[in-house]
Design a protein around this motif. Structure first.
Motif, PDB file in Angstrom:
ATOM      1  N   PRO A   1      45.302   7.809  11.158  1.00  0.00           N
ATOM      2  CA  PRO A   1      45.020   8.620   9.633  1.00  0.00           C
ATOM      3  C   PRO A   1      46.156   8.409   8.759  1.00  0.00           C
ATOM      4  CG  PRO A   1      45.579   9.323  11.820  1.00  0.00           C
ATOM      5  CD  PRO A   1      44.869   7.895  11.932  1.00  0.00           C
ATOM      6  N   ALA A   2      45.464   9.802   8.043  1.00  0.00           N
ATOM      7  CA  ALA A   2      46.746  10.287   6.521  1.00  0.00           C
ATOM      8  C   ALA A   2      47.496  10.689   7.118  1.00  0.00           C
ATOM      9  CB  ALA A   2      45.549  10.327   5.405  1.00  0.00           C
ATOM     10  N   ASP A   3      47.234  11.011   7.806  1.00  0.00           N
ATOM     11  CA  ASP A   3      47.922  12.517   8.802  1.00  0.00           C
ATOM     12  C   ASP A   3      48.870  12.226   9.996  1.00  0.00           C
ATOM     13  OD1 ASP A   3      46.333  12.430  10.256  1.00  0.00           O
ATOM     14  OD2 ASP A   3      46.312  14.935  11.017  1.00  0.00           O
ATOM     15  N   TRP A   4      49.400  10.944   9.575  1.00  0.00           N
ATOM     16  CA  TRP A   4      50.105  10.397  11.243  1.00  0.00           C
ATOM     17  C   TRP A   4      50.845  10.526  10.842  1.00  0.00           C
ATOM     18  CZ3 TRP A   4      49.195   7.465  15.235  1.00  0.00           C
ATOM     19  CH2 TRP A   4      49.922   7.360  15.640  1.00  0.00           C
ATOM     20  N   LYS A   5      52.283  10.979  11.896  1.00  0.00           N
ATOM     21  CA  LYS A   5      53.142  11.624  11.866  1.00  0.00           C
ATOM     22  C   LYS A   5      54.136  10.599  12.217  1.00  0.00           C
ATOM     23  CE  LYS A   5      52.725  15.433  10.679  1.00  0.00           C
ATOM     24  NZ  LYS A   5      52.672  16.175   9.381  1.00  0.00           N
ATOM     25  N   GLY A   6      53.611   9.695  12.771  1.00  0.00           N
ATOM     26  CA  GLY A   6      54.951   8.157  13.343  1.00  0.00           C
ATOM     27  C   GLY A   6      54.205   7.687  14.968  1.00  0.00           C
ATOM     28  N   GLY A   7      54.234   6.448  15.032  1.00  0.00           N
ATOM     29  CA  GLY A   7      53.846   6.279  16.652  1.00  0.00           C
ATOM     30  C   GLY A   7      53.139   4.672  17.424  1.00  0.00           C
TER      31      GLY A   7
ATOM     32  N   CYS B   1      48.145  -5.917  25.643  1.00  0.00           N
ATOM     33  CA  CYS B   1      48.932  -6.030  24.536  1.00  0.00           C
ATOM     34  C   CYS B   1      50.571  -5.520  24.208  1.00  0.00           C
ATOM     35  CB  CYS B   1      47.848  -6.019  23.615  1.00  0.00           C
ATOM     36  SG  CYS B   1      45.988  -7.194  23.363  1.00  0.00           S
ATOM     37  N   SER B   2      50.463  -5.963  23.070  1.00  0.00           N
ATOM     38  CA  SER B   2      51.764  -5.829  22.856  1.00  0.00           C
ATOM     39  C   SER B   2      51.924  -5.079  21.286  1.00  0.00           C
ATOM     40  CB  SER B   2      53.186  -6.439  22.616  1.00  0.00           C
ATOM     41  OG  SER B   2      54.446  -5.671  22.373  1.00  0.00           O
ATOM     42  N   PRO B   3      51.777  -3.023  21.498  1.00  0.00           N
ATOM     43  CA  PRO B   3      51.928  -2.691  20.254  1.00  0.00           C
ATOM     44  C   PRO B   3      53.022  -3.023  18.783  1.00  0.00           C
ATOM     45  CG  PRO B   3      51.345  -1.164  22.563  1.00  0.00           C
ATOM     46  CD  PRO B   3      51.770  -2.210  23.023  1.00  0.00           C
ATOM     47  N   VAL B   4      52.864  -1.832  18.074  1.00  0.00           N
ATOM     48  CA  VAL B   4      54.244  -2.168  17.080  1.00  0.00           C
ATOM     49  C   VAL B   4      53.377  -0.940  16.446  1.00  0.00           C
ATOM     50  CG1 VAL B   4      52.954  -4.879  16.355  1.00  0.00           C
ATOM     51  CG2 VAL B   4      52.259  -2.350  15.395  1.00  0.00           C
ATOM     52  N   THR B   5      55.615  -0.480  16.318  1.00  0.00           N
ATOM     53  CA  THR B   5      56.027   0.830  15.912  1.00  0.00           C
ATOM     54  C   THR B   5      55.152   1.267  14.078  1.00  0.00           C
ATOM     55  OG1 THR B   5      57.373   0.145  16.764  1.00  0.00           O
ATOM     56  CG2 THR B   5      57.717   2.394  15.638  1.00  0.00           C
ATOM     57  N   LEU B   6      54.306   1.744  14.555  1.00  0.00           N
ATOM     58  CA  LEU B   6      53.712   2.565  12.655  1.00  0.00           C
ATOM     59  C   LEU B   6      54.837   4.251  12.611  1.00  0.00           C
ATOM     60  CD1 LEU B   6      50.380   1.699  12.076  1.00  0.00           C
ATOM     61  CD2 LEU B   6      51.878   0.661  11.713  1.00  0.00           C
ATOM     62  N   PRO B   7      55.677   3.819  10.991  1.00  0.00           N
ATOM     63  CA  PRO B   7      56.207   4.850  10.777  1.00  0.00           C
ATOM     64  C   PRO B   7      55.805   6.370  10.161  1.00  0.00           C
ATOM     65  CG  PRO B   7      56.562   3.641   9.335  1.00  0.00           C
ATOM     66  CD  PRO B   7      56.202   3.322  10.179  1.00  0.00           C
ATOM     67  N   GLU B   8      55.902   7.596  10.092  1.00  0.00           N
ATOM     68  CA  GLU B   8      54.783   7.891   9.792  1.00  0.00           C
ATOM     69  C   GLU B   8      55.513   8.080   8.177  1.00  0.00           C
ATOM     70  OE1 GLU B   8      55.347  13.759   8.823  1.00  0.00           O
ATOM     71  OE2 GLU B   8      56.700  12.332   9.151  1.00  0.00           O
ATOM     72  N   GLY B   9      54.222   8.108   6.983  1.00  0.00           N
ATOM     73  CA  GLY B   9      54.155   7.538   6.090  1.00  0.00           C
ATOM     74  C   GLY B   9      53.356   6.129   5.828  1.00  0.00           C
ATOM     75  N   THR B  10      53.210   5.611   6.292  1.00  0.00           N
ATOM     76  CA  THR B  10      52.848   4.045   6.241  1.00  0.00           C
ATOM     77  C   THR B  10      51.137   3.876   6.114  1.00  0.00           C
ATOM     78  OG1 THR B  10      52.159   2.001   8.422  1.00  0.00           O
ATOM     79  CG2 THR B  10      51.491   4.450   9.087  1.00  0.00           C
ATOM     80  N   ALA B  11      51.358   2.387   5.254  1.00  0.00           N
ATOM     81  CA  ALA B  11      50.513   2.765   4.339  1.00  0.00           C
ATOM     82  C   ALA B  11      49.355   1.693   5.259  1.00  0.00           C
ATOM     83  CB  ALA B  11      50.989   0.908   3.530  1.00  0.00           C
ATOM     84  N   ASN B  12      49.328   1.867   6.524  1.00  0.00           N
ATOM     85  CA  ASN B  12      48.413   0.424   7.060  1.00  0.00           C
ATOM     86  C   ASN B  12      47.258   1.396   7.241  1.00  0.00           C
ATOM     87  OD1 ASN B  12      46.834   0.093   9.769  1.00  0.00           O
ATOM     88  ND2 ASN B  12      49.207  -1.216  10.508  1.00  0.00           N
TER      89      ASN B  12
END
Length: 205
Positions: A150-156, A135-146
């Motif tokens: 986890p809440a401490d997500w640093k982006g990825g 599958c093709s992942p999507v970019t999730l920046p730090e501070g995303t509402a997704n």
């Protein structure tokens, strides 16, 4: 009594007609053989699409701004080019939750087997296809509402199909469906701003 055979002599109309028929028959045979042989021979020649799919891709990355990501196609696959900021690079030291933080599984060339998984620390070059089921992942920046990260997500990167998550070096997190980190393709730099995807310095020597 002498018997004679009525054979046409050279130069007679019958002889000329015979030569005409022989030339026509031989010509038709050669044409048929060529028509049969050509598809067979041409099947060994790679198509233009096949050449394009196997060709290297040259990309100008000089105008890629910090924090910006660009997608290019190589061998029919999306390749991500991410210019990481100093903050993004600093987040790569958080390896406790990663399945393969040291990239022990060979998902990258030796020259990219480091914490940032790239030749130049700031520029990530990786195939944007999840190693689980393609599958093709999507970019999730730090501070995303997704709420899938986890809440401490640093982006990825996040694969919405089955929930696999990857950090900003394409390293997969623990207990996710994806078995390995994202693939780093062979690549090299022709100069400070020109990236060549599909060939590295070892291949060029």
């Amino acid at each position: 009594m002498n018997s004679t055979l009525n054979l046409p002599t050279a130069g007679t109309p019958e002889d000329a007609e015979r030569r005409t028929w022989m030339r026509a028959t031989v010509g038709m045979g050669c044409a048929g053989a060529t028509a049969t042989l050509w598809p067979f021979v041409s099947s060994f020649a790679p198509s233009e699409r096949a050449k394009a799919l196997g060709a290297s891709v040259q990309v100008n990355v000089g105008d890629l701004a910090p924090g910006e990501m660009r997608t290019v196609e190589w061998r029919g696959q999306p390749v991500w080019l991410l210019r990481r900021t100093p903050e993004m690079l600093a987040s790569l030291s958080n390896t406790a939750d990663l399945a393969d933080p040291n990239s022990s599984t060979p998902q990258q060339p030796e020259y990219a087997k480091n914490i940032h998984r790239s030749i130049k620390p700031d520029l990530l070059v990786t195939v944007g296809i999840c190693t689980h089921l393609g599958c093709s992942p999507v970019t999730l920046p730090e501070g995303t509402a997704n709420t899938s990260v986890p809440a401490d997500w640093k982006g990825g990167f996040f694969c919405p199909c089955h929930g696999s998550t990857f950090d900003l070096a394409g390293r997969v997190f623990k207990n996710k469906p994806a078995p390995t980190n994202l693939v780093v393709p062979p690549h090299s730099y022709l100069d400070d701003t020109t990236l060549l995807i599909g060939e590295d310095e070892k291949q060029n020597t």
